[in-house]
Design an enzyme around this catalytic site. Structure first.
Site, PDB file in Angstrom:
ATOM      1  N   ALA A  53      25.613  24.797  38.397  1.00 44.51           N
ATOM      2  CA  ALA A  53      26.118  25.827  39.306  1.00 44.51           C
ATOM      3  C   ALA A  53      25.693  25.513  40.736  1.00 44.51           C
ATOM      4  O   ALA A  53      25.125  24.456  41.008  1.00 44.51           O
ATOM      5  CB  ALA A  53      25.587  27.192  38.884  1.00 44.51           C
ATOM      6  N   ASN A  54      25.988  26.408  41.665  1.00 44.98           N
ATOM      7  CA  ASN A  54      25.521  26.270  43.043  1.00 44.98           C
ATOM      8  C   ASN A  54      25.180  27.647  43.606  1.00 44.98           C
ATOM      9  O   ASN A  54      25.336  28.657  42.929  1.00 44.98           O
ATOM     10  CB  ASN A  54      26.566  25.539  43.899  1.00 44.98           C
ATOM     11  CG  ASN A  54      27.858  26.323  43.984  1.00 44.98           C
ATOM     12  OD1 ASN A  54      27.905  27.413  44.543  1.00 44.98           O
ATOM     13  ND2 ASN A  54      28.935  25.771  43.393  1.00 44.98           N
ATOM     14  N   ARG A  55      24.702  27.688  44.842  1.00 46.11           N
ATOM     15  CA  ARG A  55      24.122  28.910  45.403  1.00 46.11           C
ATOM     16  C   ARG A  55      25.123  29.840  46.076  1.00 46.11           C
ATOM     17  O   ARG A  55      24.733  30.774  46.773  1.00 46.11           O
ATOM     18  CB  ARG A  55      23.021  28.555  46.407  1.00 46.11           C
ATOM     19  CG  ARG A  55      21.846  27.864  45.767  1.00 46.11           C
ATOM     20  CD  ARG A  55      20.713  27.664  46.767  1.00 46.11           C
ATOM     21  NE  ARG A  55      19.680  26.804  46.206  1.00 46.11           N
ATOM     22  CZ  ARG A  55      18.773  27.221  45.334  1.00 46.11           C
ATOM     23  NH1 ARG A  55      18.769  28.481  44.935  1.00 46.11           N
ATOM     24  NH2 ARG A  55      17.882  26.377  44.862  1.00 46.11           N
TER      25      ARG A  55
END
Ligand code: C5P
Length: 223
Positions: A29-31
């Site tokens: 995932a990412n932020r």
């Protein structure tokens, strides 16, 4: 109509991160928080547009007056964006994962004592903005975001061409800015006519300004 300048217009907005499965319980995932994309969907709805928001997994509330389609993976996001065509406006704000695990495991990968960690073979995800920018049913206005810190004008122009977009909003997402996950943003608007620096402002204000720009652009080519 002054109050609802986008009445009768259809818009597709992507927002949030994507989650790319490794196995049934793990993902890449990412932020991205989804704050900017959700704010843009809400602003377009306030301007009267019929908005479909295709969102990756986020913890913020659904924006008012918007049809929300929830997805996890980039390929699902692409499918739902394509399913929402035709549209007049596409604003691709999602932080789509560049890569996914080529073949996610059907069962949880077990940690076995003495065995080496499993290798993750990655493959490229579809570029949704690029697909929409070159689609036979391309919306009249196609807008993307770009996380850029240097050579903004040059990189932005190159991205416009590559993606087939009309505008790119470039922002600096290096950790010191607090933009990723924060409530404020500082963007540069890159179009075919050149580059415009916007002051730092709330993500809701960026959304409002962008909705106004979109309305202005579409008013020039009625209906
Ligand atoms: O190429 P880059 O990731 O910098 O492009 C960012 C823009 O492209 C954003 O508008 C993002 O939503 C969109 N994008 C996309 N699908 C991808 C990668 C980026 O729609 N796989």
């Amino acid at each position: 109509s002054g109050a609802k300048p986008l009445a009768g217009r259809k818009a597709i907005v992507t927002s949030g991160p994507t989650h790319e499965p490794i196995d049934p319980v793990r993902y890449i995932a990412n932020r991205s928080s989804g704050k900017q994309g959700h704010a843009i969907a809400a602003a377009l709805a306030r301007f009267g547009a019929d908005v479909t928001l295709v969102s990756g997994p986020v913890t913020i509330p659904d924006p008012a007056g918007v049809r929300v389609v929830r997805v996890e993976r980039a390929e699902e996001m692409r499918d739902q964006v394509l399913a929402a065509l035709p549209a007049d406006i596409a604003v691709m704000v999602a932080a789509v994962a560049d890569w996914r695990v080529a073949s996610a495991a059907g069962n949880k990968i077990k940690k076995r004592p003495g065995e080496a960690p499993p290798p993750l073979h990655l493959t490229e995800n579809p570029d949704i903005l690029k697909i929409i920018g070159h689609h036979q049913a391309r919306p009249k206005l196609v807008i993307g975001f770009a996380a850029e810190t240097e050579n903004v004008a040059e990189n932005g122009r190159a991205k416009l061409e590559k993606k087939g977009a009309d505008y790119i909003l470039a922002n600096d997402v290096s950790p010191a800015t607090g933009i990723m996950g924060g409530d404020r943003n500082r963007v540069r608007l890159i179009g075919r006519e050149g580059i415009e620096e916007w002051l730092e402002m709330g993500k809701d204000e960026v959304a409002e300004k962008l909705a106004a720009l979109i309305a202005e652009n579409l008013a020039a080519d009625l209906p």
